[in-house]
Design an enzyme around this catalytic site. Sequence first.
Site, PDB file in Angstrom:
ATOM      1  N   GLY A   1       0.879  -1.170   0.000  1.00 58.57           N
ATOM      2  CA  GLY A   1       0.000   0.000   0.000  1.00 58.57           C
ATOM      3  C   GLY A   1       0.911   1.213   0.000  1.00 58.57           C
ATOM      4  O   GLY A   1       2.021   1.152  -0.514  1.00 58.57           O
ATOM      5  N   GLU A   2       0.444   2.307   0.562  1.00 60.49           N
ATOM      6  CA  GLU A   2       1.303   3.490   0.626  1.00 60.49           C
ATOM      7  C   GLU A   2       1.845   3.656   2.046  1.00 60.49           C
ATOM      8  O   GLU A   2       1.069   3.851   2.986  1.00 60.49           O
ATOM      9  CB  GLU A   2       0.527   4.731   0.169  1.00 60.49           C
ATOM     10  CG  GLU A   2       0.396   4.808  -1.334  1.00 60.49           C
ATOM     11  CD  GLU A   2       1.726   4.634  -2.075  1.00 60.49           C
ATOM     12  OE1 GLU A   2       2.722   5.304  -1.710  1.00 60.49           O
ATOM     13  OE2 GLU A   2       1.793   3.808  -2.997  1.00 60.49           O
ATOM     14  N   SER A   3       3.163   3.588   2.176  1.00 54.00           N
ATOM     15  CA  SER A   3       3.763   3.647   3.512  1.00 54.00           C
ATOM     16  C   SER A   3       3.487   4.994   4.179  1.00 54.00           C
ATOM     17  O   SER A   3       3.312   5.057   5.400  1.00 54.00           O
ATOM     18  CB  SER A   3       5.262   3.365   3.442  1.00 54.00           C
ATOM     19  OG  SER A   3       5.918   4.318   2.636  1.00 54.00           O
TER      20      SER A   3
ATOM     21  N   CYS B   1       6.556  -4.920   0.725  1.00 58.02           N
ATOM     22  CA  CYS B   1       6.625  -3.632   0.021  1.00 58.02           C
ATOM     23  C   CYS B   1       6.515  -2.465   1.018  1.00 58.02           C
ATOM     24  O   CYS B   1       7.456  -2.215   1.751  1.00 58.02           O
ATOM     25  CB  CYS B   1       5.566  -3.581  -1.079  1.00 58.02           C
ATOM     26  SG  CYS B   1       5.869  -2.297  -2.294  1.00 58.02           S
TER      27      CYS B   1
ATOM     28  N   ARG C   1      12.827   3.751  -1.131  1.00 60.36           N
ATOM     29  CA  ARG C   1      11.480   3.692  -1.717  1.00 60.36           C
ATOM     30  C   ARG C   1      11.520   3.861  -3.231  1.00 60.36           C
ATOM     31  O   ARG C   1      12.414   4.514  -3.763  1.00 60.36           O
ATOM     32  CB  ARG C   1      10.587   4.787  -1.118  1.00 60.36           C
ATOM     33  CG  ARG C   1      10.243   4.532   0.351  1.00 60.36           C
ATOM     34  CD  ARG C   1       9.276   5.590   0.856  1.00 60.36           C
ATOM     35  NE  ARG C   1       8.051   5.587   0.087  1.00 60.36           N
ATOM     36  CZ  ARG C   1       7.224   6.629  -0.014  1.00 60.36           C
ATOM     37  NH1 ARG C   1       7.506   7.768   0.591  1.00 60.36           N
ATOM     38  NH2 ARG C   1       6.122   6.538  -0.712  1.00 60.36           N
TER      39      ARG C   1
ATOM     40  N   ILE D   1       5.708  -4.077  -7.510  1.00 58.57           N
ATOM     41  CA  ILE D   1       4.882  -2.934  -7.889  1.00 58.57           C
ATOM     42  C   ILE D   1       5.414  -1.674  -7.216  1.00 58.57           C
ATOM     43  O   ILE D   1       5.379  -1.572  -5.997  1.00 58.57           O
ATOM     44  CB  ILE D   1       3.407  -3.177  -7.508  1.00 58.57           C
ATOM     45  CG1 ILE D   1       2.865  -4.365  -8.323  1.00 58.57           C
ATOM     46  CG2 ILE D   1       2.554  -1.927  -7.749  1.00 58.57           C
ATOM     47  CD1 ILE D   1       1.481  -4.793  -7.951  1.00 58.57           C
ATOM     48  N   ARG D   2       5.942  -0.760  -8.011  1.00 57.29           N
ATOM     49  CA  ARG D   2       6.574   0.452  -7.453  1.00 57.29           C
ATOM     50  C   ARG D   2       7.396   0.058  -6.225  1.00 57.29           C
ATOM     51  O   ARG D   2       7.300   0.660  -5.155  1.00 57.29           O
ATOM     52  CB  ARG D   2       5.496   1.494  -7.070  1.00 57.29           C
ATOM     53  CG  ARG D   2       4.869   2.197  -8.291  1.00 57.29           C
ATOM     54  CD  ARG D   2       3.685   3.087  -7.901  1.00 57.29           C
ATOM     55  NE  ARG D   2       3.957   3.919  -6.751  1.00 57.29           N
ATOM     56  CZ  ARG D   2       4.377   5.184  -6.798  1.00 57.29           C
ATOM     57  NH1 ARG D   2       4.547   5.784  -7.950  1.00 57.29           N
ATOM     58  NH2 ARG D   2       4.606   5.851  -5.691  1.00 57.29           N
TER      59      ARG D   2
ATOM     60  N   HIS E   1       5.411  -8.726  -3.720  1.00 57.06           N
ATOM     61  CA  HIS E   1       4.094  -9.063  -3.163  1.00 57.06           C
ATOM     62  C   HIS E   1       3.770 -10.547  -3.295  1.00 57.06           C
ATOM     63  O   HIS E   1       3.041 -10.934  -4.222  1.00 57.06           O
ATOM     64  CB  HIS E   1       3.011  -8.237  -3.875  1.00 57.06           C
ATOM     65  CG  HIS E   1       3.148  -6.770  -3.667  1.00 57.06           C
ATOM     66  ND1 HIS E   1       2.740  -6.154  -2.519  1.00 57.06           N
ATOM     67  CD2 HIS E   1       3.683  -5.800  -4.456  1.00 57.06           C
ATOM     68  CE1 HIS E   1       2.995  -4.852  -2.603  1.00 57.06           C
ATOM     69  NE2 HIS E   1       3.571  -4.616  -3.761  1.00 57.06           N
TER      70      HIS E   1
ATOM     71  N   GLU F   1       1.683 -12.064  -1.757  1.00 57.66           N
ATOM     72  CA  GLU F   1       0.221 -12.186  -1.631  1.00 57.66           C
ATOM     73  C   GLU F   1      -0.474 -12.069  -2.983  1.00 57.66           C
ATOM     74  O   GLU F   1      -1.634 -12.448  -3.127  1.00 57.66           O
ATOM     75  CB  GLU F   1      -0.316 -11.130  -0.646  1.00 57.66           C
ATOM     76  CG  GLU F   1      -0.307  -9.674  -1.134  1.00 57.66           C
ATOM     77  CD  GLU F   1       1.035  -8.972  -0.958  1.00 57.66           C
ATOM     78  OE1 GLU F   1       2.061  -9.657  -0.752  1.00 57.66           O
ATOM     79  OE2 GLU F   1       1.061  -7.716  -1.039  1.00 57.66           O
TER      80      GLU F   1
END
Lengths: 295, 195
Positions: free
Chosen positions: B54-56, B85, B112, B138-139, B174, B176
């Site tokens: 997600g977004e840290s 991530c 990051r 992913i990013r 990821h 997951e």
Amino acid sequence: MNFQNDQFRLKVGLAEMLKGGVIMDVVNREHALIAERAGACAVMALERVPADIRKEGGVARMSQIRIIRDIMGAVSIPVMAKVRIGHFTEARILEALGVDYIDESEVLTPADEEHHVAKHDFKVPFVCGARNLGEALRRIAEGAAMIRTKGEAGSGNIVEAVRHIRTIVKEMKQLTVLGKEELAHEAKNLQAPLELVEYVAQHGKLPVPNFSAGGIATPADAALVMQLGAEAVFVGSGIFKSSDPEARAKAIVKAATYYRDPVKLLEASEELGEAMPGLEISKMPEGELMQTRGW
Amino acid sequence: MVEGAGVGPKIGVLALQGDFDAHRRAIERAGGEAVEVRTAAELEAVAGLILPGGESTTMLKLLHEEKLFEPLKEFGARKPIFGTCAGAILLAKEVLNPRQESLGLMDATVERNGYGRQIDSRIVDIDLEGEPSEAVFIRAPIIRQVGPEAKVLGKYMEDPVLIEEGRHLAATFHPELGRDVRIHRRFVEKVKRAA
């Protein structure tokens, strides 16, 4: 199937990362920094928020590159930008720029009144608006990796987003109880590919994340659409057209996380100033509606 | 019903923002039981925790706002945590690009968006303890440095992408979202042993 190849999995993967979050419309670097500080999971870089597009009229196009680039340089979260419906060259330009997501959006003036962008041909992922399941599945068939309700952008009125999320959820539920031959008939009614109709019938949900947009102005609005089945929210004019953008942005972020917790929603709703002014949809002339754009 | 689900200690998935639902499903595929965690009380009720992708920055913000940052640090001093991530970024001792606060539960330096933006995201095979494994980046961040206690379990282009340090586990990709359930199974086993 296109919607299970690696490129599409990566596009859907980024949408998965945005779940439970708030994607905020920003028009400059300062807004973007406020949004990031308030906890936005992504920003939508625009020249004008929908409320201003509505007020000022004229043709609304892809934003100036300088503005988008400036915002990309200012924040570390994903940056999205909008293209006109069917305008695949605007999309190629944004892909070359390296934005993280493209919104093929009814908020801008459509460039093509019959065709949407063929989105599977792009490496950059797309999100598209939908009012019902047929629209959602047609957009996914074209390659959209995320769906959002259209609602009525720039209205500050949640009624259309509620109508659209309820419609999509209800139409999905209905498919889950149908037999095989009935699904073929439904695919025809929905004007959507049979394989996608079958996927929804089997799983009870879209093969891509389902978010909500168009009229969210308060923490309660955000929690409402999430309780109705949206997995994240876009807030356009609702933040920077309010009297207290930063506090409101933070409150909506909190509401998107704790959407089922009334005590936390009460905390999020306290000490907020004036929400953006809202528009009564039924009093709007049909030609001013943005949600009817897209086919 | 997945075989083995519901057996053994409960694993929490921090559900402030991100792909927490994908983790819940992965834990179930790995034979564990997962519950969503949004409050300190819910945190206290689990035997291990996943920090999802997600977004840290969003998660960090909410951890502070909701007074979960210190309880989480304290949880990590006693119980296993697995971060993917954004979760790996939160676990690290040092975060770059830009510098930001973190829990500091693993002796690692993480940069990051190490590979670039979304168009640089990729699905590749990595070397997971001598066997190929599908990894979805992913990013993604890059682990620039690990401490002497860290065990590098997976590498991609010479960089560590899956590390284990004591009770904790961190992946820059990821698992997951991938097809290989071995990493979640490893974490379920770690939680069982620690409980």
